[in-house]
Design a protein around this motif. Structure first.
Motif, mmCIF file in Angstrom:
data_model
loop_
_atom_site.group_PDB
_atom_site.id
_atom_site.type_symbol
_atom_site.label_atom_id
_atom_site.label_comp_id
_atom_site.label_asym_id
_atom_site.label_seq_id
_atom_site.Cartn_x
_atom_site.Cartn_y
_atom_site.Cartn_z
ATOM 1 N N LEU A 215 0.840 -1.196 0.000
ATOM 2 C CA LEU A 215 0.000 0.000 0.000
ATOM 3 C C LEU A 215 0.873 1.243 0.000
ATOM 4 O O LEU A 215 1.878 1.320 0.717
ATOM 5 C CB LEU A 215 -0.906 0.017 1.240
ATOM 6 N N PHE A 216 0.469 2.227 -0.805
ATOM 7 C CA PHE A 216 1.101 3.543 -0.777
ATOM 8 C C PHE A 216 0.245 4.495 0.045
ATOM 9 O O PHE A 216 -0.931 4.244 0.294
ATOM 10 C CB PHE A 216 1.272 4.091 -2.193
ATOM 11 N N ALA A 217 0.843 5.594 0.438
ATOM 12 C CA ALA A 217 0.124 6.587 1.238
ATOM 13 C C ALA A 217 -0.808 7.407 0.352
ATOM 14 O O ALA A 217 -0.479 7.727 -0.798
ATOM 15 C CB ALA A 217 1.112 7.500 1.957
ATOM 16 N N TYR A 218 -1.962 7.756 0.903
ATOM 17 C CA TYR A 218 -2.900 8.606 0.177
ATOM 18 C C TYR A 218 -2.386 10.039 0.168
ATOM 19 O O TYR A 218 -1.880 10.549 1.183
ATOM 20 C CB TYR A 218 -4.281 8.535 0.827
ATOM 21 N N ASP A 219 -2.506 10.709 -0.971
ATOM 22 C CA ASP A 219 -2.051 12.091 -1.125
ATOM 23 C C ASP A 219 -3.141 13.027 -0.606
ATOM 24 O O ASP A 219 -4.187 13.207 -1.244
ATOM 25 C CB ASP A 219 -1.751 12.369 -2.601
ATOM 26 N N LYS A 220 -2.897 13.628 0.563
ATOM 27 C CA LYS A 220 -3.911 14.479 1.177
ATOM 28 C C LYS A 220 -4.153 15.776 0.421
ATOM 29 O O LYS A 220 -5.140 16.473 0.686
ATOM 30 C CB LYS A 220 -3.498 14.811 2.619
ATOM 31 N N SER A 221 -3.284 16.111 -0.528
ATOM 32 C CA SER A 221 -3.508 17.342 -1.286
ATOM 33 C C SER A 221 -4.779 17.249 -2.139
ATOM 34 O O SER A 221 -5.358 18.272 -2.511
ATOM 35 C CB SER A 221 -2.307 17.634 -2.192
ATOM 36 N N TYR A 222 -5.220 16.049 -2.426
ATOM 37 C CA TYR A 222 -6.456 15.895 -3.208
ATOM 38 C C TYR A 222 -7.690 16.275 -2.392
ATOM 39 O O TYR A 222 -8.738 16.549 -2.957
ATOM 40 C CB TYR A 222 -6.582 14.467 -3.732
ATOM 41 N N ASP A 223 -7.562 16.274 -1.057
ATOM 42 C CA ASP A 223 -8.683 16.704 -0.225
ATOM 43 C C ASP A 223 -8.886 18.215 -0.281
ATOM 44 O O ASP A 223 -9.951 18.709 0.089
ATOM 45 C CB ASP A 223 -8.453 16.275 1.232
ATOM 46 N N ARG A 224 -7.864 18.949 -0.732
ATOM 47 C CA ARG A 224 -7.949 20.420 -0.765
ATOM 48 C C ARG A 224 -8.279 20.967 -2.149
ATOM 49 O O ARG A 224 -8.293 22.177 -2.338
ATOM 50 C CB ARG A 224 -6.623 21.011 -0.269
ATOM 51 N N ILE A 225 -8.552 20.100 -3.103
ATOM 52 C CA ILE A 225 -8.888 20.554 -4.452
ATOM 53 C C ILE A 225 -10.303 21.132 -4.460
ATOM 54 O O ILE A 225 -11.224 20.589 -3.844
ATOM 55 C CB ILE A 225 -8.786 19.397 -5.463
ATOM 56 N N THR A 226 -10.483 22.261 -5.141
ATOM 57 C CA THR A 226 -11.800 22.867 -5.343
ATOM 58 C C THR A 226 -12.020 23.067 -6.838
ATOM 59 O O THR A 226 -11.129 22.821 -7.656
ATOM 60 C CB THR A 226 -11.906 24.210 -4.607
ATOM 61 N N THR A 227 -13.207 23.537 -7.175
ATOM 62 C CA THR A 227 -13.501 23.789 -8.595
ATOM 63 C C THR A 227 -12.644 24.916 -9.154
ATOM 64 O O THR A 227 -12.470 25.015 -10.374
ATOM 65 C CB THR A 227 -14.983 24.138 -8.764
ATOM 66 N N LYS A 228 -12.120 25.765 -8.271
ATOM 67 C CA LYS A 228 -11.239 26.854 -8.737
ATOM 68 C C LYS A 228 -9.810 26.378 -8.945
ATOM 69 O O LYS A 228 -9.036 27.011 -9.660
ATOM 70 C CB LYS A 228 -11.258 28.012 -7.711
ATOM 71 N N THR A 229 -9.464 25.255 -8.303
ATOM 72 C CA THR A 229 -8.101 24.713 -8.430
ATOM 73 C C THR A 229 -8.160 23.283 -8.949
ATOM 74 O O THR A 229 -7.469 22.398 -8.428
ATOM 75 C CB THR A 229 -7.381 24.759 -7.076
ATOM 76 N N GLU A 230 -9.001 23.049 -9.935
ATOM 77 C CA GLU A 230 -9.178 21.701 -10.467
ATOM 78 C C GLU A 230 -7.858 21.146 -11.001
ATOM 79 O O GLU A 230 -6.976 21.887 -11.440
ATOM 80 C CB GLU A 230 -10.244 21.698 -11.563
ATOM 81 N N ARG A 231 -7.763 19.826 -10.961
ATOM 82 C CA ARG A 231 -6.534 19.160 -11.369
ATOM 83 C C ARG A 231 -6.849 18.140 -12.458
ATOM 84 O O ARG A 231 -7.834 17.395 -12.332
ATOM 85 C CB ARG A 231 -5.896 18.471 -10.159
ATOM 86 N N PRO A 232 -6.065 18.090 -13.522
ATOM 87 C CA PRO A 232 -6.378 17.135 -14.594
ATOM 88 C C PRO A 232 -6.181 15.696 -14.146
ATOM 89 O O PRO A 232 -5.276 15.387 -13.359
ATOM 90 C CB PRO A 232 -5.412 17.531 -15.713
#
Length: 589
Positions: A215-232
């Protein structure tokens, strides 16, 4: 000069008021007509009610025994009386009453004349129409309205009876079974969903047998994504195995030791536990060997893809194939499949789920948690990198009494662990585990969108509205994900909201946000009962254990809330058959 002459008077000297029948002229002697009581409030008949002058569809009439007040619901001319006491004069003594016969089942109408333009393409049906009546939509067909018809009161379950264009056709759409039912198969049992929904079985916490994988660690930065900072969303090349139960080498070893009675995977088990919510067809292959049961899936079957808006009022549809019995029928299959068809959306959702799980973990910047054993499906000849995945083999006791030995061994899967101090050690001990899933938005204006709001406009400010719509349109899918997370003992489930970069392009996607939920709390929110799911599993287990050794298949009817158990040859679904028995994959499943 005007004159007036009296008519002849026939006296009745025998007593009583009025003339006797013996004194009546021959033209007035109607001896065979029975006496029928009447009142001014009597209806002339159901088919011709000229007395109803109500404007709101309701009126109160006096009648029945004791002159009780009775409500009627008319909805304009043609209204009918609700259940209650009969009005005076409408009893069984009436020889002139019109008795309506339900003969619409054999009535059909074909009208090829063009329909006059209507406002907004809708037709009104009053309050659902009279009982057994019909309402027309652009002269293309006929549908029942009113109580007892196909449409709810008012049509489309709305007061006012407004129906949309081609809504009449929705009830006529049929799906194909996920597996071709051979005439040589024998049906052993048929169970309706309403019977399954009543089952209950409380099951204690499971016993962990062993764990495999990395198992790898979950990237917590994905919890801070909003519609203004969408990520491809990026495609990631990783290998992840979805091996069926019988082909699992670990389960084969456990079965040789008689570890349990039933063996299954969490994906297969979740479908069975959430069966009453399912709409699309599915099938589970069940093999009985001695006192053991193996719940298997077919290669390329419905368990390898993710559904989209399965529980929507009007789910996505695939084009109609041509009718092989009608050479003039070419169907509606276009040369290029629509990206919003059920099969296309299912493949798109599967692609999104896999890549979101691969992308949202930290492979290099955080240590990996190596479980007790390496991945059991990764051979030494494999060269492609493995995805983050951990397999936990757990045993649940399904015994009703202490003396009853009915256990099920389940291979469960987790996708990552929560990073932080002690994260690796905690993951090895079975805590801090995470499952990762993704919901996808395609085109709000396409057929099958289920009234979903625009995620980019609502996710940040009104996430509750988006979640409520997804819980309605994808009730079965979310319930299965939640059950899988609970079976695996995951502490959190990450749900990504992923949309197309352009509604007309299904190859490029962006991550709008990610939500984190506790599986047990989310199960309560979805009204998912684990006790009901275990009751279904135990009932199917008892049913199969009564059968002799052999192979069976549990099939969900494609168009009815029913599951059926068939007995099939041992060579079925193995590629060794000569009669062409196989499967026919249903779009969207």
């Amino acid at each position: 000069m005007a004159s007036f002459s009296l008519p002849p008077i026939n006296d009745n000297p025998g007593g009583g008021w009025g003339p006797s029948s013996s004194n009546l002229p021959d033209q007035f002697k109607f001896k065979d007509i029975p006496y029928a009581p009447y009142s001014k409030s009597d209806k002339l008949g159901r088919f011709a009610d000229w007395n109803d002058s109500s404007t709101d569809g309701r009126q109160t009439q006096q009648g029945g025994p004791g002159n009780q007040m009775q409500n009627t619901r008319g909805g304009g001319p043609g209204g009918r009386r609700r259940d209650g006491g009969q009005a005076f004069g409408s009893g069984t003594a009436s020889a002139f009453a019109y008795f309506h016969v339900e003969d619409e089942a054999s009535f059909s109408l074909v009208d090829n004349k063009g329909a006059p333009p209507r406002r907004g393409g809708f037709t009104r049906g009053g309050r659902g129409g009279a009982r057994g009546g019909t309402s027309y939509n652009n002269n293309r067909g006929m549908q029942r309205g009113g109580r007892g018809g196909f449409a709810g009161r008012g049509g489309n379950n709305q007061r006012g009876g407004r129906r949309g264009w081609r809504d009449w056709d929705k009830n006529n759409r049929t799906r194909e079974s996920s597996v071709v039912i051979s005439p040589q198969w024998s049906m052993l049992e048929e169970i309706e969903f309403h019977r399954l929904a009543k089952l209950r079985l409380e099951v204690d916490d499971p016993v962990d047998l062993d764990s495999y994988g990395r198992l790898f660690a979950y990237d917590k930065s994905y919890d801070r994504i909003t519609t203004k900072t969408e990520r491809p969303l990026q495609p990631v090349d990783r290998i992840r195995y979805n091996t069926t139960t019988s082909d699992d080498p670990v389960i084969q070893e456990l079965a040789a030791k008689n570890t349990a009675t039933v063996y299954a995977t969490d994906v297969i088990l979740s479908v069975l536990m959430c069966a009453p919510r399912s709409v699309y067809p599915w099938d589970i292959v069940i093999v009985r060997e001695g006192n053991n049961l193996f719940f298997d899936k077919r290669d390329g079957g419905p368990f390898d893809t993710v559904t989209v808006n399965e529980n929507a009022a009007d789910p996505p549809q695939d084009p109609t194939p041509p009718n092989p019995n009608n050479p003039t029928d070419k169907g509606t299959t276009p040369e290029t499949p629509s990206i919003n068809a059920a099969t296309s959306l299912s493949l798109e959702a599967t692609y999104i789920n896999q890549n979101f799980g691969f992308q949202s973990v930290l492979e290099n910047s955080a240590p990996a948690a190596d479980l007790a054993h390496p991945n059991p499906f990764y051979g030494p000849d494999e060269s492609e990198p493995l995805a983050s995945c951990g397999y936990r083999y757990r045993v649940f006791d399904l015994g009703v009494t202490e003396d009853e030995d009915v256990r099920i061994c389940v291979r469960t899967e987790v996708d990552a662990y929560t990073p932080g101090p002690g994260g690796v050690e905690a993951a090895n001990q079975g805590s801090g585990l995470v499952t990762i899933r993704a919901l996808n938005e395609f085109d709000a204006r396409a057929q099958g969108a289920g009234g979903a709001p625009d995620w980019r406009a609502k996710l940040d400010a009104q996430r509750g509205a988006v979640v409520a719509t997804e819980m309605k349109n994808n009730s079965c899918k979310l319930a299965k994900w939640t059950v899988q997370s609970v079976l695996a003992g995951a502490d959190a489930m990450k749900i990504g909201y992923i949309s197309r970069a352009n509604a007309r392009d299904n190859t490029r996607h962006v991550i709008l946000t990610t939500a984190s939920v506790r599986p047990t709390d989310f199960a309560a929110q979805l009204n998912v009962s684990l006790a009901n799911g275990w009751g279904i599993v135990r009932s199917v287990t008892d049913l199969c254990m009564k059968m002799p050794e052999g192979k069976y298949v549990l099939v969900k009817d494609p168009n009815k809330p029913v599951i059926r158990l068939y007995s099939v040859p041992m060579a079925a679904f193995t590629g060794e058959e000569d009669d062409g028995e196989g499967f026919e994959e249903e779009g969207g499943e």
